[in-house]
Design an enzyme around this catalytic site. Structure first.
Site, PDB file in Angstrom:
ATOM      1  N   ARG A 154       0.855  -1.190   0.000  1.00  0.00           N
ATOM      2  CA  ARG A 154       0.000   0.000   0.000  1.00  0.00           C
ATOM      3  C   ARG A 154       0.889   1.238   0.000  1.00  0.00           C
ATOM      4  O   ARG A 154       1.808   1.368   0.800  1.00  0.00           O
ATOM      5  CB  ARG A 154      -0.885  -0.008   1.252  1.00  0.00           C
ATOM      6  CG  ARG A 154      -1.435   1.347   1.696  1.00  0.00           C
ATOM      7  CD  ARG A 154      -2.669   1.739   0.910  1.00  0.00           C
ATOM      8  NE  ARG A 154      -3.124   3.079   1.276  1.00  0.00           N
ATOM      9  CZ  ARG A 154      -4.067   3.336   2.173  1.00  0.00           C
ATOM     10  NH1 ARG A 154      -4.639   2.350   2.838  1.00  0.00           N
ATOM     11  NH2 ARG A 154      -4.459   4.574   2.413  1.00  0.00           N
ATOM     12  N   ARG A 202      -5.339   2.389  -4.108  1.00  0.00           N
ATOM     13  CA  ARG A 202      -4.471   1.593  -3.248  1.00  0.00           C
ATOM     14  C   ARG A 202      -4.646   0.101  -3.504  1.00  0.00           C
ATOM     15  O   ARG A 202      -5.737  -0.339  -3.872  1.00  0.00           O
ATOM     16  CB  ARG A 202      -4.690   1.914  -1.770  1.00  0.00           C
ATOM     17  CG  ARG A 202      -6.006   1.541  -1.130  1.00  0.00           C
ATOM     18  CD  ARG A 202      -7.165   2.479  -1.418  1.00  0.00           C
ATOM     19  NE  ARG A 202      -6.853   3.879  -1.214  1.00  0.00           N
ATOM     20  CZ  ARG A 202      -7.123   4.562  -0.111  1.00  0.00           C
ATOM     21  NH1 ARG A 202      -7.690   3.952   0.899  1.00  0.00           N
ATOM     22  NH2 ARG A 202      -6.851   5.839  -0.044  1.00  0.00           N
ATOM     23  N   ASP A 244      -6.661  -1.482   1.518  1.00  0.00           N
ATOM     24  CA  ASP A 244      -7.009  -0.557   2.592  1.00  0.00           C
ATOM     25  C   ASP A 244      -7.607  -1.403   3.705  1.00  0.00           C
ATOM     26  O   ASP A 244      -8.530  -2.186   3.460  1.00  0.00           O
ATOM     27  CB  ASP A 244      -8.036   0.473   2.077  1.00  0.00           C
ATOM     28  CG  ASP A 244      -8.236   1.618   3.040  1.00  0.00           C
ATOM     29  OD1 ASP A 244      -7.308   1.919   3.812  1.00  0.00           O
ATOM     30  OD2 ASP A 244      -9.322   2.224   3.019  1.00  0.00           O
ATOM     31  N   ASP A 260      -9.254  -0.873   7.298  1.00  0.00           N
ATOM     32  CA  ASP A 260      -9.793   0.123   8.230  1.00  0.00           C
ATOM     33  C   ASP A 260     -10.539  -0.550   9.373  1.00  0.00           C
ATOM     34  O   ASP A 260     -11.387  -1.422   9.135  1.00  0.00           O
ATOM     35  CB  ASP A 260     -10.778   1.068   7.523  1.00  0.00           C
ATOM     36  CG  ASP A 260     -10.085   2.209   6.807  1.00  0.00           C
ATOM     37  OD1 ASP A 260      -8.924   2.515   7.149  1.00  0.00           O
ATOM     38  OD2 ASP A 260     -10.698   2.789   5.892  1.00  0.00           O
TER      39      ASP A 260
END
Length: 198
Positions: free
Chosen positions: A114, A123, A126, A128
């Site tokens: 990334r 990207r 990711d 999160d």
């Protein structure tokens, strides 16, 4: 009256016993966390699966369920400026504190190359943290729950798939949030599937 004839003492039904998740037995007092995955560069499905596998290999963490895959419009930018994303949500039980879980997510991103050059840029992956149990925190390093999760159908739709009764702390139920937001730009990809690690 013998103890066995006491009507208030009933055996636990076998169906309930089967619902007790034995994957939690190696964790002491685990917390439920919701993790959102996204990729719009390279082999997107492979990147998502690699992230799921890496999370599953994390000591103190058990992957409980993985959502279906969705193809989604890039968020926060001109949709024509980037490739579409593949998104999914993973539910985990973990004994890692939020900060350590964040570090693990960032390590997964780094391993999958990334690149962080600008906000909302394309990207390879990711990772999160959307929510961690019912923790609420304004820590700028890791705000909990995720400050924009309630605005993101690409998070709410797959999260609703794996936990229809879920609630985003401070925002309400995922069902109500999704009803208000709608599902525009979030397309199911039933031809694609992420596997849950053994």
């Amino acid at each position: 009256m013998t103890p066995n004839s006491d009507p208030t003492v009933q055996p636990v039904p076998a169906s309930v016993v089967r619902q007790v998740d034995d994957a939690d037995t190696t964790l002491h007092n685990p917390k439920l966390a919701v993790i959102s995955l996204g990729s719009n560069l390279g082999n997107r499905l492979e990147a998502l699966q690699s992230a799921v596998d890496a999370l599953a290999d994390t000591p103190g963490l058990k992957v409980k369920s993985v959502s279906p895959v969705y193809e989604t419009t890039p968020w926060g930018v001109d949709p024509a400026s980037q490739p579409a994303y593949f998104n999914a949500v993973v539910l985990v039980r973990t004994t890692l504190p939020p900060g350590s879980l964040l570090e693990r997510g960032q390590a997964v991103e780094e391993a999958l190359e990334r690149v962080r050059d600008e906000r909302w840029s394309p990207r390879t992956i990711d990772v999160d943290i959307v929510s961690y149990q019912d923790v609420r925190s304004d820590d700028p390093r890791l705000t909990l729950p995720h400050p924009r999760a309630h605005q993101r159908a690409f998070v709410l739709v797959p999260w609703h798939d794996v936990d229809p009764g879920a609630e985003l702390p401070g925002r309400g139920t995922v069902t109500a949030l999704l009803d208000a937001l709608g599902r525009e730009g979030v397309t199911p990809r039933p031809d694609l599937e992420l596997s849950l690690p053994d």
